[in-house]
Design a protein around this motif. Sequence first.
Motif, PDB file in Angstrom:
ATOM      1  N   PRO A  99       4.013  -8.496   4.293  1.00  0.00           N
ATOM      2  CA  PRO A  99       3.888  -9.409   3.152  1.00  0.00           C
ATOM      3  C   PRO A  99       5.197 -10.147   2.889  1.00  0.00           C
ATOM      4  O   PRO A  99       6.276  -9.568   2.997  1.00  0.00           O
ATOM      5  CB  PRO A  99       3.530  -8.487   1.989  1.00  0.00           C
ATOM      6  N   PHE A 100       5.068 -11.404   2.570  1.00  0.00           N
ATOM      7  CA  PHE A 100       6.187 -12.298   2.237  1.00  0.00           C
ATOM      8  C   PHE A 100       7.033 -12.708   3.446  1.00  0.00           C
ATOM      9  O   PHE A 100       7.878 -13.568   3.322  1.00  0.00           O
ATOM     10  CB  PHE A 100       7.114 -11.709   1.157  1.00  0.00           C
ATOM     11  N   LEU A 101       6.831 -12.088   4.605  1.00  0.00           N
ATOM     12  CA  LEU A 101       7.677 -12.370   5.763  1.00  0.00           C
ATOM     13  C   LEU A 101       6.921 -13.055   6.898  1.00  0.00           C
ATOM     14  O   LEU A 101       7.314 -14.117   7.350  1.00  0.00           O
ATOM     15  CB  LEU A 101       8.329 -11.082   6.272  1.00  0.00           C
ATOM     16  N   GLY A 102       5.859 -12.438   7.380  1.00  0.00           N
ATOM     17  CA  GLY A 102       5.108 -13.007   8.489  1.00  0.00           C
ATOM     18  C   GLY A 102       4.363 -11.936   9.266  1.00  0.00           C
ATOM     19  O   GLY A 102       4.290 -10.785   8.848  1.00  0.00           O
ATOM     20  N   THR A 103       3.834 -12.352  10.397  1.00  0.00           N
ATOM     21  CA  THR A 103       3.024 -11.478  11.243  1.00  0.00           C
ATOM     22  C   THR A 103       3.604 -11.485  12.647  1.00  0.00           C
ATOM     23  O   THR A 103       4.062 -12.521  13.128  1.00  0.00           O
ATOM     24  CB  THR A 103       1.567 -11.967  11.271  1.00  0.00           C
ATOM     25  N   VAL A 104       3.533 -10.335  13.296  1.00  0.00           N
ATOM     26  CA  VAL A 104       3.981 -10.217  14.680  1.00  0.00           C
ATOM     27  C   VAL A 104       2.791  -9.735  15.510  1.00  0.00           C
ATOM     28  O   VAL A 104       2.143  -8.749  15.161  1.00  0.00           O
ATOM     29  CB  VAL A 104       5.163  -9.229  14.822  1.00  0.00           C
ATOM     30  N   ILE A 105       2.518 -10.457  16.584  1.00  0.00           N
ATOM     31  CA  ILE A 105       1.420 -10.130  17.489  1.00  0.00           C
ATOM     32  C   ILE A 105       2.013  -9.495  18.746  1.00  0.00           C
ATOM     33  O   ILE A 105       2.912 -10.054  19.369  1.00  0.00           O
ATOM     34  CB  ILE A 105       0.608 -11.396  17.860  1.00  0.00           C
ATOM     35  N   ILE A 120      -6.750 -12.612   7.619  1.00  0.00           N
ATOM     36  CA  ILE A 120      -7.501 -12.023   6.497  1.00  0.00           C
ATOM     37  C   ILE A 120      -6.552 -11.187   5.644  1.00  0.00           C
ATOM     38  O   ILE A 120      -6.607 -11.216   4.409  1.00  0.00           O
ATOM     39  CB  ILE A 120      -8.685 -11.174   6.991  1.00  0.00           C
ATOM     40  N   HIS A 121      -5.664 -10.456   6.283  1.00  0.00           N
ATOM     41  CA  HIS A 121      -4.682  -9.700   5.496  1.00  0.00           C
ATOM     42  C   HIS A 121      -3.813 -10.648   4.683  1.00  0.00           C
ATOM     43  O   HIS A 121      -3.479 -10.355   3.530  1.00  0.00           O
ATOM     44  CB  HIS A 121      -3.835  -8.801   6.395  1.00  0.00           C
ATOM     45  N   TRP A 122      -3.450 -11.793   5.249  1.00  0.00           N
ATOM     46  CA  TRP A 122      -2.667 -12.769   4.488  1.00  0.00           C
ATOM     47  C   TRP A 122      -3.452 -13.316   3.310  1.00  0.00           C
ATOM     48  O   TRP A 122      -2.910 -13.547   2.236  1.00  0.00           O
ATOM     49  CB  TRP A 122      -2.160 -13.901   5.391  1.00  0.00           C
ATOM     50  N   PHE A 123      -4.744 -13.528   3.496  1.00  0.00           N
ATOM     51  CA  PHE A 123      -5.604 -13.948   2.388  1.00  0.00           C
ATOM     52  C   PHE A 123      -5.562 -12.880   1.293  1.00  0.00           C
ATOM     53  O   PHE A 123      -5.399 -13.188   0.109  1.00  0.00           O
ATOM     54  CB  PHE A 123      -7.035 -14.162   2.885  1.00  0.00           C
ATOM     55  N   GLN A 124      -5.687 -11.621   1.688  1.00  0.00           N
ATOM     56  CA  GLN A 124      -5.630 -10.530   0.719  1.00  0.00           C
ATOM     57  C   GLN A 124      -4.285 -10.523  -0.007  1.00  0.00           C
ATOM     58  O   GLN A 124      -4.236 -10.399  -1.231  1.00  0.00           O
ATOM     59  CB  GLN A 124      -5.860  -9.179   1.421  1.00  0.00           C
ATOM     60  N   PHE A 125      -3.194 -10.660   0.734  1.00  0.00           N
ATOM     61  CA  PHE A 125      -1.858 -10.662   0.126  1.00  0.00           C
ATOM     62  C   PHE A 125      -1.720 -11.792  -0.886  1.00  0.00           C
ATOM     63  O   PHE A 125      -1.199 -11.593  -1.986  1.00  0.00           O
ATOM     64  CB  PHE A 125      -0.757 -10.822   1.172  1.00  0.00           C
ATOM     65  N   SER A 126      -2.180 -12.979  -0.524  1.00  0.00           N
ATOM     66  CA  SER A 126      -1.979 -14.138  -1.406  1.00  0.00           C
ATOM     67  C   SER A 126      -2.911 -14.134  -2.604  1.00  0.00           C
ATOM     68  O   SER A 126      -2.537 -14.593  -3.678  1.00  0.00           O
ATOM     69  CB  SER A 126      -2.105 -15.449  -0.629  1.00  0.00           C
ATOM     70  N   GLU A 127      -4.111 -13.620  -2.447  1.00  0.00           N
ATOM     71  CA  GLU A 127      -5.086 -13.664  -3.540  1.00  0.00           C
ATOM     72  C   GLU A 127      -5.059 -12.436  -4.439  1.00  0.00           C
ATOM     73  O   GLU A 127      -5.344 -12.526  -5.621  1.00  0.00           O
ATOM     74  CB  GLU A 127      -6.503 -13.861  -2.982  1.00  0.00           C
ATOM     75  N   ILE A 128      -4.756 -11.294  -3.868  1.00  0.00           N
ATOM     76  CA  ILE A 128      -4.791 -10.044  -4.627  1.00  0.00           C
ATOM     77  C   ILE A 128      -3.379  -9.564  -4.945  1.00  0.00           C
ATOM     78  O   ILE A 128      -3.151  -8.885  -5.927  1.00  0.00           O
ATOM     79  CB  ILE A 128      -5.566  -8.958  -3.838  1.00  0.00           C
ATOM     80  N   GLY A 129      -2.445  -9.958  -4.093  1.00  0.00           N
ATOM     81  CA  GLY A 129      -1.067  -9.491  -4.205  1.00  0.00           C
ATOM     82  C   GLY A 129      -0.790  -8.483  -3.113  1.00  0.00           C
ATOM     83  O   GLY A 129      -1.670  -7.682  -2.760  1.00  0.00           O
ATOM     84  N   ALA A 130       0.400  -8.510  -2.574  1.00  0.00           N
ATOM     85  CA  ALA A 130       0.741  -7.642  -1.447  1.00  0.00           C
ATOM     86  C   ALA A 130       0.667  -6.163  -1.825  1.00  0.00           C
ATOM     87  O   ALA A 130       0.025  -5.370  -1.139  1.00  0.00           O
ATOM     88  CB  ALA A 130       2.126  -7.992  -0.918  1.00  0.00           C
ATOM     89  N   VAL A 131       1.299  -5.807  -2.916  1.00  0.00           N
ATOM     90  CA  VAL A 131       1.302  -4.396  -3.326  1.00  0.00           C
ATOM     91  C   VAL A 131      -0.106  -3.971  -3.729  1.00  0.00           C
ATOM     92  O   VAL A 131      -0.581  -2.906  -3.323  1.00  0.00           O
ATOM     93  CB  VAL A 131       2.313  -4.154  -4.467  1.00  0.00           C
ATOM     94  N   LYS A 136      -5.443  -0.888  -2.321  1.00  0.00           N
ATOM     95  CA  LYS A 136      -6.909  -0.910  -2.232  1.00  0.00           C
ATOM     96  C   LYS A 136      -7.374   0.092  -1.187  1.00  0.00           C
ATOM     97  O   LYS A 136      -6.653   0.425  -0.244  1.00  0.00           O
ATOM     98  CB  LYS A 136      -7.414  -2.310  -1.866  1.00  0.00           C
ATOM     99  N   PRO A 137      -8.617   0.530  -1.316  1.00  0.00           N
ATOM    100  CA  PRO A 137      -9.139   1.473  -0.313  1.00  0.00           C
ATOM    101  C   PRO A 137      -9.203   0.825   1.076  1.00  0.00           C
ATOM    102  O   PRO A 137      -9.367  -0.385   1.212  1.00  0.00           O
ATOM    103  CB  PRO A 137     -10.541   1.808  -0.816  1.00  0.00           C
ATOM    104  N   GLU A 181     -11.965 -11.261  -7.939  1.00  0.00           N
ATOM    105  CA  GLU A 181     -12.015 -10.680  -9.293  1.00  0.00           C
ATOM    106  C   GLU A 181     -12.402  -9.221  -9.248  1.00  0.00           C
ATOM    107  O   GLU A 181     -11.787  -8.373  -9.902  1.00  0.00           O
ATOM    108  CB  GLU A 181     -13.011 -11.450 -10.152  1.00  0.00           C
ATOM    109  N   GLN A 182     -13.424  -8.871  -8.462  1.00  0.00           N
ATOM    110  CA  GLN A 182     -13.898  -7.494  -8.431  1.00  0.00           C
ATOM    111  C   GLN A 182     -12.997  -6.579  -7.592  1.00  0.00           C
ATOM    112  O   GLN A 182     -13.049  -5.367  -7.761  1.00  0.00           O
ATOM    113  CB  GLN A 182     -15.345  -7.463  -7.945  1.00  0.00           C
ATOM    114  N   ALA A 183     -12.180  -7.167  -6.732  1.00  0.00           N
ATOM    115  CA  ALA A 183     -11.243  -6.340  -5.972  1.00  0.00           C
ATOM    116  C   ALA A 183     -10.249  -5.670  -6.916  1.00  0.00           C
ATOM    117  O   ALA A 183      -9.765  -4.584  -6.641  1.00  0.00           O
ATOM    118  CB  ALA A 183     -10.499  -7.201  -4.948  1.00  0.00           C
ATOM    119  N   GLY A 184      -9.958  -6.339  -8.027  1.00  0.00           N
ATOM    120  CA  GLY A 184      -9.058  -5.753  -9.011  1.00  0.00           C
ATOM    121  C   GLY A 184      -9.596  -4.478  -9.624  1.00  0.00           C
ATOM    122  O   GLY A 184      -8.835  -3.682 -10.157  1.00  0.00           O
TER     123      GLY A 184
END
Length: 186
Positions: A99-105, A120-131, A136-137, A181-184
Amino acid sequence: MIKKLSLVLILTSLPLLAWSFVKPVRLLFPHLNGMKCHNSVCVEHTKEMEKAEELYGSAFDAVSSAGIPLRSKPIFVYCSTLECYQSFGGGYERAISYPFLGTVIAPASWQSYITQHELIHWFQFSEIGAVATMMKPEWFREGMAYSYSNAPDSDIPEHYLPLMERYNDWHSKKSWTEVIEQAGEL
């Protein structure tokens, strides 16, 4: 005078120490780690840029066409050697997003579906927050990422299949706004 000199010495050595011991920090300046970068894509060798940009572009388009609103284009470093992957903090996984840095493949992971998974993980980080995302489960985090990665069934570890099913049942017909919203509440 000695206190000021000590403070200056400490402050000037902190970036070097971070660069040496906190390898994901290298994603802030991948070119200083020997990478060749164009826009959001970095590779070890310029001759690999076209392939990496194609992977990134097709994955970004696939995720966007699934209705997932990506707000940014994070840095993706495509390593062609294990040494490169490890130099950014990678281990035995196929790819890793910081989070906040990037992705390594990783070298063996140059597939569009792996890039999609990480987007998708980046979408989660930006919309829900990294922490918050990391709290989340696993069925939510990895279930969503595998569900929208378009990975072939043969390349999805068996233990993730029930997580995907649980995520898909939960998501059902929710809009992306409802999902966020419901992920919260998870």
